[in-house]
Design a protein around this motif. Structure first.
Motif, PDB file in Angstrom:
ATOM      1  N   TYR A 288      26.301  33.999  47.116  1.00 39.51           N
ATOM      2  CA  TYR A 288      27.286  34.607  46.364  1.00 39.51           C
ATOM      3  C   TYR A 288      26.923  34.825  45.093  1.00 39.51           C
ATOM      4  O   TYR A 288      26.189  33.808  44.552  1.00 39.51           O
ATOM      5  CB  TYR A 288      28.486  33.684  46.529  1.00 39.51           C
ATOM      6  CG  TYR A 288      28.805  33.404  47.935  1.00 39.51           C
ATOM      7  CD1 TYR A 288      29.793  34.185  48.673  1.00 39.51           C
ATOM      8  CD2 TYR A 288      28.227  32.621  48.989  1.00 39.51           C
ATOM      9  CE1 TYR A 288      30.192  34.096  50.128  1.00 39.51           C
ATOM     10  CE2 TYR A 288      28.506  32.419  50.350  1.00 39.51           C
ATOM     11  CZ  TYR A 288      29.655  33.225  50.700  1.00 39.51           C
ATOM     12  OH  TYR A 288      29.937  33.015  51.984  1.00 39.51           O
TER      13      TYR A 288
ATOM     14  N   ALA B 166      38.119  32.235  43.172  1.00 35.65           N
ATOM     15  CA  ALA B 166      38.325  33.782  42.993  1.00 35.65           C
ATOM     16  C   ALA B 166      38.932  34.132  41.524  1.00 35.65           C
ATOM     17  O   ALA B 166      38.518  35.035  40.865  1.00 35.65           O
ATOM     18  CB  ALA B 166      39.157  34.421  44.139  1.00 35.65           C
ATOM     19  N   ALA B 167      39.732  33.099  41.293  1.00 33.81           N
ATOM     20  CA  ALA B 167      40.586  33.534  39.630  1.00 33.81           C
ATOM     21  C   ALA B 167      39.387  33.323  38.529  1.00 33.81           C
ATOM     22  O   ALA B 167      39.564  33.577  37.732  1.00 33.81           O
ATOM     23  CB  ALA B 167      41.808  32.718  39.716  1.00 33.81           C
ATOM     24  N   ARG B 168      38.493  32.162  38.906  1.00 32.37           N
ATOM     25  CA  ARG B 168      37.659  31.806  37.850  1.00 32.37           C
ATOM     26  C   ARG B 168      36.482  32.391  37.733  1.00 32.37           C
ATOM     27  O   ARG B 168      35.957  32.641  36.763  1.00 32.37           O
ATOM     28  CB  ARG B 168      37.637  30.221  37.917  1.00 32.37           C
ATOM     29  CG  ARG B 168      39.115  29.215  37.782  1.00 32.37           C
ATOM     30  CD  ARG B 168      38.907  27.935  37.649  1.00 32.37           C
ATOM     31  NE  ARG B 168      37.972  27.856  36.269  1.00 32.37           N
ATOM     32  CZ  ARG B 168      37.155  26.627  36.217  1.00 32.37           C
ATOM     33  NH1 ARG B 168      36.852  25.874  37.465  1.00 32.37           N
ATOM     34  NH2 ARG B 168      36.407  26.470  35.455  1.00 32.37           N
TER      35      ARG B 168
ATOM     36  N   ASP C  72      35.164  34.764  40.728  1.00 30.52           N
ATOM     37  CA  ASP C  72      35.474  35.880  41.594  1.00 30.52           C
ATOM     38  C   ASP C  72      34.164  36.232  42.454  1.00 30.52           C
ATOM     39  O   ASP C  72      33.357  37.213  42.161  1.00 30.52           O
ATOM     40  CB  ASP C  72      35.520  37.211  40.836  1.00 30.52           C
ATOM     41  CG  ASP C  72      36.125  38.137  41.965  1.00 30.52           C
ATOM     42  OD1 ASP C  72      36.474  38.050  43.110  1.00 30.52           O
ATOM     43  OD2 ASP C  72      36.273  39.409  41.436  1.00 30.52           O
TER      44      ASP C  72
ATOM     45  N   SER D 221      27.745  40.212  37.037  1.00 29.83           N
ATOM     46  CA  SER D 221      27.643  38.869  37.338  1.00 29.83           C
ATOM     47  C   SER D 221      27.655  38.262  36.029  1.00 29.83           C
ATOM     48  O   SER D 221      27.413  38.724  35.104  1.00 29.83           O
ATOM     49  CB  SER D 221      26.176  38.765  38.092  1.00 29.83           C
ATOM     50  OG  SER D 221      25.221  39.024  36.992  1.00 29.83           O
TER      51      SER D 221
ATOM     52  N   TRP E 112      39.557  28.835  47.543  1.00 27.58           N
ATOM     53  CA  TRP E 112      39.506  30.151  47.391  1.00 27.58           C
ATOM     54  C   TRP E 112      40.156  30.785  46.382  1.00 27.58           C
ATOM     55  O   TRP E 112      39.634  31.458  45.274  1.00 27.58           O
ATOM     56  CB  TRP E 112      39.501  30.780  48.495  1.00 27.58           C
ATOM     57  CG  TRP E 112      38.965  32.365  48.533  1.00 27.58           C
ATOM     58  CD1 TRP E 112      39.700  33.588  48.422  1.00 27.58           C
ATOM     59  CD2 TRP E 112      37.614  32.701  48.150  1.00 27.58           C
ATOM     60  NE1 TRP E 112      39.074  34.703  48.012  1.00 27.58           N
ATOM     61  CE2 TRP E 112      37.542  34.148  47.825  1.00 27.58           C
ATOM     62  CE3 TRP E 112      36.524  32.030  47.993  1.00 27.58           C
ATOM     63  CZ2 TRP E 112      36.331  34.938  47.404  1.00 27.58           C
ATOM     64  CZ3 TRP E 112      35.484  32.850  47.820  1.00 27.58           C
ATOM     65  CH2 TRP E 112      35.235  34.153  47.540  1.00 27.58           C
ATOM     66  N   ASP E 113      41.579  30.812  46.203  1.00 25.64           N
ATOM     67  CA  ASP E 113      42.303  31.124  45.371  1.00 25.64           C
ATOM     68  C   ASP E 113      41.902  30.857  43.908  1.00 25.64           C
ATOM     69  O   ASP E 113      41.986  31.591  42.927  1.00 25.64           O
ATOM     70  CB  ASP E 113      43.936  31.037  45.511  1.00 25.64           C
ATOM     71  CG  ASP E 113      44.128  29.513  45.615  1.00 25.64           C
ATOM     72  OD1 ASP E 113      43.239  28.536  45.852  1.00 25.64           O
ATOM     73  OD2 ASP E 113      45.538  29.217  45.439  1.00 25.64           O
TER      74      ASP E 113
ATOM     75  N   GLY F 186      28.840  34.885  41.267  1.00 22.84           N
ATOM     76  CA  GLY F 186      30.009  35.066  40.266  1.00 22.84           C
ATOM     77  C   GLY F 186      30.312  36.051  39.572  1.00 22.84           C
ATOM     78  O   GLY F 186      29.180  36.681  38.959  1.00 22.84           O
ATOM     79  N   THR F 187      31.286  36.870  39.423  1.00 22.16           N
ATOM     80  CA  THR F 187      31.265  37.966  38.703  1.00 22.16           C
ATOM     81  C   THR F 187      32.671  38.058  37.932  1.00 22.16           C
ATOM     82  O   THR F 187      33.670  37.181  38.075  1.00 22.16           O
ATOM     83  CB  THR F 187      31.616  39.310  39.607  1.00 22.16           C
ATOM     84  OG1 THR F 187      32.606  39.193  40.353  1.00 22.16           O
ATOM     85  CG2 THR F 187      30.590  39.231  40.588  1.00 22.16           C
ATOM     86  N   ALA F 188      32.680  38.909  36.935  1.00 20.99           N
ATOM     87  CA  ALA F 188      33.831  39.127  36.069  1.00 20.99           C
ATOM     88  C   ALA F 188      33.789  40.567  35.622  1.00 20.99           C
ATOM     89  O   ALA F 188      32.755  40.857  35.173  1.00 20.99           O
ATOM     90  CB  ALA F 188      34.079  38.142  34.595  1.00 20.99           C
TER      91      ALA F 188
ATOM     92  N   VAL G 293      31.479  37.400  44.925  1.00 22.96           N
ATOM     93  CA  VAL G 293      30.896  38.240  45.836  1.00 22.96           C
ATOM     94  C   VAL G 293      29.746  38.219  46.525  1.00 22.96           C
ATOM     95  O   VAL G 293      28.897  37.192  46.040  1.00 22.96           O
ATOM     96  CB  VAL G 293      31.104  39.848  45.157  1.00 22.96           C
ATOM     97  CG1 VAL G 293      32.516  39.969  44.392  1.00 22.96           C
ATOM     98  CG2 VAL G 293      29.958  39.897  44.495  1.00 22.96           C
TER      99      VAL G 293
END
Length: 128
Positions: A106, A48-50, A52, A114, A44-45, A108-110, A54
């Motif tokens: 899910y 989530a860093a790459r 994120d 998305s 997850w870490d 992916g976001t930044a 949701v």
């Protein structure tokens, strides 16, 4: 191939009749999701860093009740991979008896919008 997370049903997760309250199925799917991401080599870490991820959407379909004293097992597996999303199917069961199927999509976001999965992440999602 699905990965499986399990837990005994706790008293606090049940109503007065000893039946699991519906919101806990989403909690169990969330618990299983961490194991699922890690099984793809994306703890997850790191993910989530790459990217994120949701939850954009969740659906639940019940077929029977889990009860206090049961042990639930949650099988998690990819159901559909898109350019920016992945839908994971969580089958909640007691033994062989299916209680509920949860589907979480899910995205992916930044920066709150998305984004496409990075190529190596998408490769892991499609392989999983």
């Amino acid at each position: 191939m699905p990965v499986t997370w399990s837990s005994p049903v706790r008293f606090v997760e049940c109503d007065q009749q000893g039946v699991v309250f519906n919101a806990h199925y989403l909690v169990w799917a969330d618990e299983a999701s961490n194991l699922w991401w890690a099984s793809l080599g994306l703890p997850w870490d790191e993910i989530a860093a790459r990217a994120d991820p949701v939850v954009k959407a969740s659906s639940l379909e019940w077929s029977s009740s889990a009860r206090w004293g049961d042990v639930v097992e949650v099988d998690a597996e990819s159901e559909r991979v898109g350019r920016t999303s992945v839908t994971v199917r969580f089958t909640v069961r007691v033994g062989e008896r299916v209680c509920c199927v949860v589907r979480n999509t899910y995205v992916g976001t930044a920066g709150g919008v998305s984004v496409p999965w990075p190529d190596d992440v998408r490769a892991r999602l499609t392989a999983g």
